[in-house]
Design an enzyme around this catalytic site. Structure first.
Site, PDB file in Angstrom:
ATOM      1  N   HIS A  68       0.812  -1.220   0.000  1.00  0.00           N
ATOM      2  CA  HIS A  68       0.000   0.000   0.000  1.00  0.00           C
ATOM      3  C   HIS A  68       0.850   1.277   0.000  1.00  0.00           C
ATOM      4  CE1 HIS A  68      -2.971   3.003   1.002  1.00  0.00           C
ATOM      5  NE2 HIS A  68      -2.433   3.184   2.194  1.00  0.00           N
ATOM      6  N   HIS A  93       3.733   7.021   5.299  1.00  0.00           N
ATOM      7  CA  HIS A  93       2.521   7.724   5.726  1.00  0.00           C
ATOM      8  C   HIS A  93       1.680   6.999   6.769  1.00  0.00           C
ATOM      9  CE1 HIS A  93       0.200   5.367   2.727  1.00  0.00           C
ATOM     10  NE2 HIS A  93      -0.827   5.645   3.494  1.00  0.00           N
ATOM     11  N   GLU A  97       0.868   6.158  12.464  1.00  0.00           N
ATOM     12  CA  GLU A  97      -0.498   5.794  12.801  1.00  0.00           C
ATOM     13  C   GLU A  97      -0.609   4.337  13.253  1.00  0.00           C
ATOM     14  OE1 GLU A  97      -3.814   7.433  11.278  1.00  0.00           O
ATOM     15  OE2 GLU A  97      -4.526   6.218  12.955  1.00  0.00           O
ATOM     16  N   ASP A  98       0.009   3.435  12.499  1.00  0.00           N
ATOM     17  CA  ASP A  98      -0.271   2.006  12.694  1.00  0.00           C
ATOM     18  C   ASP A  98       0.856   1.183  13.294  1.00  0.00           C
ATOM     19  OD1 ASP A  98      -2.673   2.510  11.502  1.00  0.00           O
ATOM     20  OD2 ASP A  98      -2.051   1.847   9.512  1.00  0.00           O
ATOM     21  N   ASP A 161      -3.226   8.494  -1.230  1.00  0.00           N
ATOM     22  CA  ASP A 161      -3.607   7.442  -0.290  1.00  0.00           C
ATOM     23  C   ASP A 161      -5.061   7.051  -0.538  1.00  0.00           C
ATOM     24  OD1 ASP A 161      -3.559   5.766   1.947  1.00  0.00           O
ATOM     25  OD2 ASP A 161      -4.144   7.391   3.310  1.00  0.00           O
ATOM     26  N   ASP A 281     -22.436  14.099 -26.013  1.00  0.00           N
ATOM     27  CA  ASP A 281     -20.983  14.266 -25.927  1.00  0.00           C
ATOM     28  C   ASP A 281     -20.348  13.220 -25.022  1.00  0.00           C
ATOM     29  OD1 ASP A 281     -22.290  15.387 -23.853  1.00  0.00           O
ATOM     30  OD2 ASP A 281     -21.007  17.149 -23.683  1.00  0.00           O
TER      31      ASP A 281
HETATM   32 MN    MN Z   1      -2.752   4.669   3.885  1.00  0.00          MN
END
Ligand code: MN
Length: 750
Positions: A68, A93, A97-98, A161, A281
């Site tokens: 990811h 990223h 957080e994790d 993300d 269109d």
């Molecule tokens: Mn993520």
């Protein structure tokens, strides 16, 4: 993600390693020119840290989690065009957080800048992943915009993300798919649009549609597939003469037809009420020129001339965003021409540089920033500045703000000028007042009129592109409520609301002082309990509204006298039944059982015991009534009937304080309730009534008062009942009596 169920995914550890490395190499390849000396090492380091931190984790699809961040980093590089710093942050990223990694770790390893971006990303994901009622979503949106104003890279990485999560949404539960998708179309797609990331915006919208309305999506996708051959044939026929002429003129170019995004086709079907076959269109022709920067504009117009030599243009549909780029930086010439077989065809003419900006938006701006004094730079900066302005506005009503802001995101723009010739971009339908606020909020607040093209106009005057404005102001001017009806920009709206609120607050302060004085006379003070009682009684949603109403005389201060005072507490006036001694026949002693205690109420989601509550005096609910609990600020839970006169006001303004409640069956406790009875005055009627209540139904009556006038009597009876059924029985029995025309439940407050 650790609880992932591995279904179709089955790779050996060796294969997985290869997959990860392949992704990583692809990432480096995309970065190539941007990798300077030393930075390759940093990227490598970020990759290693991320691999290690996520090594035990898997995505719902079963693949290693590291896939990811790698994919997000690739989007950041290949689709948004960002550089090394953003790549590193994309790789990391989700670590703070994790995983065990902390911001300090990142700062130590890479420096403050990186830690700041990761911190922004972590904060966004925190706010977004919370429960999502509308207020909360609005608050999230505001926070996201705040980070955007700080460092746009945060939001760009967040968009990458989100894009990857949307692309891999298949493995999520249906519920999660819906939640993520609606958030995407609510927040992220408009944001991508505003930042000029058109490709990403359409993909986000298409994916959101795919999950929220799978049938619609499939139908359109199928339609596009089925008409593909036919469309290619038409496009080739259309392109041929233009292509030849462009070649003869010596242009370097690319020309192709491109199907419109599924979401935008759906939008057309929906707004124009047409079927897929009727959307004319389905595609646009794009001509991308390779032009040196000094010849860009000239070349675009030359191409326009070649196109319109071959096909007749619709004058109203010419869009010149080459001379004046859109607020988000978009540049191109759009024209719609009459093609073969009488079909309108949209043609978009851009240079390579403009095309890159159309696809990569903000990021491309940065790339072209060096040595380029193109006005688009300052425009985007101006937009970011504008954003900071709105966000820093102290008005805290986020929902309102969001509404206004979203309008800003999508509306068409007009271009107007200051007296010195400085250009300002405003949304369509902007007025002179919007312009004043755009220049400065103080100027807006003091605006009394304007001169548009040297002619005097009122502040509500609608502006047109090309107008030149001079604002006329006065120090005596003050914003008023009706101003809100003729401004469109979020900035003007939020400023006006802020002024009005301030004004109200000042007045409310005065009202509060008066109220305190009056209450003192009654021997009570302004406690939260008393405020609460007053708000309920006067139907005001907040103490601010209450004080304000006193201040401007909307509430008569004399009405306070009607309140009962117990110690330091006010309680609302119950319209006590007037006892007419002449007609009074029966009055029981007050029954000992207190209706406000016991466990005859089940409160959902909590154990039913030990919950303290009170029955609201305004509607006096009894078992069997539809009720809801309301958490008051001073007195815990109060139970109201859903048809209580105060109910809609409470539910609408304080939805979050409402608790679902239901009665439990209990025949041991009696509740005070009342009926109103109307009939023809008749000798012995009272006798008959009391006989039914005490004799037949064996109820305890507390009071009975009857007033008689011109042969018609009206009576209020207060009785103790166990539940709604008993009260209904009473009404039915009373109605059977001769001469009784109406029996209804007695409402304390009308
Ligand atoms: Mn993520």
């Amino acid at each position: 993600m650790d609880s992932a169920v591995i279904k179709k995914y089955h790779f050996t550890e060796e294969e997985e390693k290869k997959l990860i490395l392949r992704e990583y190499r692809a990432l480096l390849k995309g970065l190539k020119q941007r990798l300077k000396k030393g930075t390759r090492k940093l990227v490598r380091r970020a990759f290693e840290i991320s691999v290690d931190a996520h090594k035990e984790m898997r995505r719902k699809s079963g693949e290693p989690y590291i896939m990811h961040p790698l994919a997000v980093a690739r989007i950041v590089v290949e689709e948004i065009g960002l550089g090394v710093t953003s790549t590193i942050c994309a790789l990391l990223h989700d670590t703070v957080e994790d995983t065990e990694i902390t911001l300090e770790d990142i700062e130590q390893e890479f420096g403050k800048n990186y830690a700041k971006i990761i911190d922004g990303l972590t904060k966004i994901s925190h706010v977004v992943d919370l429960k999502s009622d509308t207020t909360e979503q609005a608050e999230n949106f505001r926070k996201i915009l705040l980070t955007l104003a700080e460092d746009p890279r945060v939001i760009l990485i967040k968009l990458a993300d989100r894009l990857h999560n949307m692309r891999t949404l298949d493995s999520m539960t249906r519920e999660k798919q819906l939640k993520v998708s609606s958030e995407t179309s609510y927040i992220y797609a408009p944001l991508a649009h505003r930042l000029g990331l058109y490709e990403i915006k359409s993909e986000l919208e298409d994916l959101a549609l795919k999950y929220t309305q799978p049938e619609v999506y499939a139908e359109i996708a199928q339609g596009l597939k089925e008409t593909k051959r036919e469309r290619s044939k038409y496009i080739n026929e259309f392109i041929k003469p233009i292509k030849d002429e462009l070649q003869n003129a010596g242009f370097e170019f690319d020309i192709y037809g491109r199907p419109k995004a599924i979401h935008s086709i759906w939008n057309k079907m929906r707004t124009k009420h047409v079927t897929f076959d009727e959307v004319f269109d389905l595609f646009a022709i794009r001509i991308i020129l390779d032009s040196p920067s000094e010849k860009e504009k000239e070349d675009c117009w030359k191409v326009y001339s070649i196109v319109t030599n071959n096909y007749h243009p619709s004058i109203e549909r010419l869009r010149d965003w080459v001379s004046v780029p859109k607020g988000n930086g978009y540049e191109a010439l759009h024209t719609t021409v009459m093609g073969p077989a009488g079909k309108w065809v949209e043609v978009q003419i851009r240079t390579k540089r403009m095309n890159e900006i159309a696809e990569k938006g903000l990021a491309a701006h940065w790339k072209y920033k060096e040595g380029n004094t193109n006005p688009q730079e300052s425009k985007l900066d101006a937009w970011l500045q504008h954003l900071r302005d709105i966000l820093s506005s102290p008005d805290s009503d986020t929902l309102d703000f969001l509404q206004d802001f979203k309008l800003d995101l999508f509306t068409e723009e007009i271009y107007v000028y200051t007296p010195t010739g400085e250009m300002r971009v405003l949304p369509k339908n902007a007025t002179a007042l919007d312009f004043a606020f755009d220049i400065h909020s103080e100027l807006g607040a003091r605006c009394i009129g304007a001169k548009v093209n040297h002619k005097l106009v009122p502040i509500s005057h609608l502006l047109n592109s090309g107008d030149q404005l001079e604002i006329i102001s006065s120090s005596k001017q003050k914003p008023s409520e009706d101003w809100l009806s003729f401004v469109t920009t979020a900035k003007a709206k939020s400023r006006i609301k802020y002024y009005l609120k301030e004004e109200k607050r000042k007045k409310a302060e005065l009202g509060k002082e008066t109220l305190i004085r009056k209450l003192n006379n009654l021997g009570v003070s302004l406690t939260p309990h008393n405020i609460n009682e007053l708000c309920l009684y006067f139907k005001k949603p907040s103490s601010l509204d209450l004080f304000y109403a006193f201040s401007v005389g909307a509430i008569d201060i004399k009405e306070l006298k009607e309140f009962a005072v117990h110690g330091d507490k006010l309680s609302q006036p119950i319209r006590e039944v007037k006892l007419d001694t002449k007609l009074l026949v029966h009055e029981e002693d007050v029954i000992k059982q207190k209706p406000s205690k016991g466990a005859e109420l089940i409160i959902f989601g909590e154990s039913s015991d030990n919950i303290k509550y009170k029955l609201a005096q305004c509607c006096q609910p009894i078992p069997g009534d539809d009720v809801f609990g309301f958490v008051t600020s001073g007195e815990g839970l109060k139970i109201h009937r859903t048809d209580c006169p105060n109910a809609s006001q409470l539910l609408a303004n304080f939805g979050h304080r409402v608790v679902k409640t239901k009665w439990a069956k209990n025949k041991e406790i009696s509740f005070l309730s009342g009926v109103k009875i109307i009939g023809l005055d008749d000798v012995g009627v009272i006798q008959k009534i009391t006989n039914i209540i005490s004799g037949v139904l064996k109820m305890n009556m507390r009071s009975l008062s009857i007033e008689s006038k011109d042969g018609v009597f009206e009576g209020d009876i207060m009785v103790y009942v166990h539940d709604r059924d008993e009260l209904d029985d009473l009404c039915t029995e009373l109605l059977k009596l001769n001469g009784i025309s109406k029996v209804e439940r007695l409402e304390v407050q009308e």
